[in-house]
Design a protein around this motif. Sequence first.
Motif, PDB file in Angstrom:
ATOM      1  N   HIS A  24       0.799  -1.222   0.000  1.00  0.00           N
ATOM      2  CA  HIS A  24       0.000   0.000   0.000  1.00  0.00           C
ATOM      3  C   HIS A  24       0.839   1.283   0.000  1.00  0.00           C
ATOM      4  O   HIS A  24       0.290   2.374   0.086  1.00  0.00           O
ATOM      5  CB  HIS A  24      -0.972   0.004   1.176  1.00  0.00           C
ATOM      6  N   GLY A  25       2.165   1.153  -0.081  1.00  0.00           N
ATOM      7  CA  GLY A  25       3.028   2.316  -0.189  1.00  0.00           C
ATOM      8  C   GLY A  25       3.326   3.019   1.122  1.00  0.00           C
ATOM      9  O   GLY A  25       3.878   4.110   1.126  1.00  0.00           O
ATOM     10  N   ARG A  26       2.981   2.411   2.246  1.00  0.00           N
ATOM     11  CA  ARG A  26       3.299   3.011   3.546  1.00  0.00           C
ATOM     12  C   ARG A  26       4.748   2.735   3.941  1.00  0.00           C
ATOM     13  O   ARG A  26       5.307   3.429   4.782  1.00  0.00           O
ATOM     14  CB  ARG A  26       2.337   2.495   4.602  1.00  0.00           C
ATOM     15  N   LEU A  27       5.330   1.715   3.338  1.00  0.00           N
ATOM     16  CA  LEU A  27       6.757   1.416   3.435  1.00  0.00           C
ATOM     17  C   LEU A  27       7.272   1.284   2.014  1.00  0.00           C
ATOM     18  O   LEU A  27       6.532   0.899   1.117  1.00  0.00           O
ATOM     19  CB  LEU A  27       7.013   0.106   4.183  1.00  0.00           C
ATOM     20  N   THR A  28       8.547   1.587   1.817  1.00  0.00           N
ATOM     21  CA  THR A  28       9.147   1.454   0.495  1.00  0.00           C
ATOM     22  C   THR A  28      10.458   0.690   0.589  1.00  0.00           C
ATOM     23  O   THR A  28      11.081   0.626   1.646  1.00  0.00           O
ATOM     24  CB  THR A  28       9.412   2.829  -0.143  1.00  0.00           C
ATOM     25  N   ALA A  29      10.847   0.114  -0.510  1.00  0.00           N
ATOM     26  CA  ALA A  29      12.115  -0.602  -0.617  1.00  0.00           C
ATOM     27  C   ALA A  29      12.702  -0.278  -1.980  1.00  0.00           C
ATOM     28  O   ALA A  29      11.970   0.060  -2.916  1.00  0.00           O
ATOM     29  CB  ALA A  29      11.899  -2.102  -0.474  1.00  0.00           C
ATOM     30  N   GLY A  30      14.013  -0.375  -2.089  1.00  0.00           N
ATOM     31  CA  GLY A  30      14.661  -0.133  -3.372  1.00  0.00           C
ATOM     32  C   GLY A  30      14.209  -1.137  -4.414  1.00  0.00           C
ATOM     33  O   GLY A  30      14.042  -2.322  -4.109  1.00  0.00           O
ATOM     34  N   LEU A  31      13.994  -0.672  -5.621  1.00  0.00           N
ATOM     35  CA  LEU A  31      13.521  -1.549  -6.688  1.00  0.00           C
ATOM     36  C   LEU A  31      14.650  -2.223  -7.447  1.00  0.00           C
ATOM     37  O   LEU A  31      14.391  -3.079  -8.275  1.00  0.00           O
ATOM     38  CB  LEU A  31      12.652  -0.747  -7.662  1.00  0.00           C
ATOM     39  N   ASN A  32      15.886  -1.857  -7.146  1.00  0.00           N
ATOM     40  CA  ASN A  32      17.015  -2.452  -7.850  1.00  0.00           C
ATOM     41  C   ASN A  32      17.473  -3.763  -7.219  1.00  0.00           C
ATOM     42  O   ASN A  32      18.381  -4.401  -7.723  1.00  0.00           O
ATOM     43  CB  ASN A  32      18.183  -1.464  -7.938  1.00  0.00           C
ATOM     44  N   THR A  33      16.864  -4.173  -6.117  1.00  0.00           N
ATOM     45  CA  THR A  33      17.206  -5.415  -5.431  1.00  0.00           C
ATOM     46  C   THR A  33      15.934  -6.245  -5.234  1.00  0.00           C
ATOM     47  O   THR A  33      14.909  -5.699  -4.827  1.00  0.00           O
ATOM     48  CB  THR A  33      17.806  -5.112  -4.045  1.00  0.00           C
ATOM     49  N   PRO A  34      15.982  -7.549  -5.515  1.00  0.00           N
ATOM     50  CA  PRO A  34      14.792  -8.369  -5.267  1.00  0.00           C
ATOM     51  C   PRO A  34      14.401  -8.327  -3.787  1.00  0.00           C
ATOM     52  O   PRO A  34      15.258  -8.240  -2.908  1.00  0.00           O
ATOM     53  CB  PRO A  34      15.242  -9.777  -5.658  1.00  0.00           C
ATOM     54  N   PRO A  44       7.841   6.272   2.913  1.00  0.00           N
ATOM     55  CA  PRO A  44       7.975   6.927   1.609  1.00  0.00           C
ATOM     56  C   PRO A  44       8.935   8.113   1.689  1.00  0.00           C
ATOM     57  O   PRO A  44       8.957   8.853   2.669  1.00  0.00           O
ATOM     58  CB  PRO A  44       6.552   7.406   1.306  1.00  0.00           C
ATOM     59  N   GLY A  45       9.770   8.247   0.674  1.00  0.00           N
ATOM     60  CA  GLY A  45      10.765   9.313   0.643  1.00  0.00           C
ATOM     61  C   GLY A  45      12.071   8.940   1.310  1.00  0.00           C
ATOM     62  O   GLY A  45      13.060   9.652   1.211  1.00  0.00           O
ATOM     63  N   TRP A  46      12.089   7.819   1.991  1.00  0.00           N
ATOM     64  CA  TRP A  46      13.292   7.333   2.650  1.00  0.00           C
ATOM     65  C   TRP A  46      14.264   6.854   1.586  1.00  0.00           C
ATOM     66  O   TRP A  46      13.893   6.319   0.573  1.00  0.00           O
ATOM     67  CB  TRP A  46      12.902   6.180   3.562  1.00  0.00           C
ATOM     68  N   SER A  47      15.542   7.049   1.837  1.00  0.00           N
ATOM     69  CA  SER A  47      16.540   6.530   0.899  1.00  0.00           C
ATOM     70  C   SER A  47      17.453   5.575   1.629  1.00  0.00           C
ATOM     71  O   SER A  47      17.693   5.705   2.825  1.00  0.00           O
ATOM     72  CB  SER A  47      17.348   7.668   0.277  1.00  0.00           C
ATOM     73  N   ASP A  48      17.967   4.632   0.904  1.00  0.00           N
ATOM     74  CA  ASP A  48      18.856   3.603   1.431  1.00  0.00           C
ATOM     75  C   ASP A  48      20.130   4.273   1.960  1.00  0.00           C
ATOM     76  O   ASP A  48      20.848   4.905   1.202  1.00  0.00           O
ATOM     77  CB  ASP A  48      19.177   2.626   0.319  1.00  0.00           C
ATOM     78  N   PRO A  49      20.433   4.149   3.271  1.00  0.00           N
ATOM     79  CA  PRO A  49      21.629   4.806   3.822  1.00  0.00           C
ATOM     80  C   PRO A  49      22.935   4.257   3.267  1.00  0.00           C
ATOM     81  O   PRO A  49      23.959   4.903   3.379  1.00  0.00           O
ATOM     82  CB  PRO A  49      21.517   4.567   5.326  1.00  0.00           C
ATOM     83  N   SER A  50      22.910   3.077   2.657  1.00  0.00           N
ATOM     84  CA  SER A  50      24.138   2.525   2.098  1.00  0.00           C
ATOM     85  C   SER A  50      24.481   3.162   0.757  1.00  0.00           C
ATOM     86  O   SER A  50      25.593   3.017   0.270  1.00  0.00           O
ATOM     87  CB  SER A  50      24.011   1.014   1.935  1.00  0.00           C
TER      88      SER A  50
END
Length: 56
Positions: A24-34, A44-50
């Motif tokens: 539902h988009g309340r959490l997000t994950a990077g789309l470049n990794t399965p 939403p709007g969070w970015s991967d700290p790595s």
Amino acid sequence: MIEGTEAVGDPIEVLPCVFHALWHGRLTAGLNTPLHERILVGPPGWSDPSKKQGAG
């Protein structure tokens, strides 16, 4: 994802809620990794700290 899930409670009970929030988009994950148990997720709007962020 698994560490946060275990911190909240039993993963068998909590993971469905995590996947629901992802769907539902309340959490997000990077789309470049399965999607798997060790993937980093955030609001939403969070970015991967790595990821290295450059000046822009």
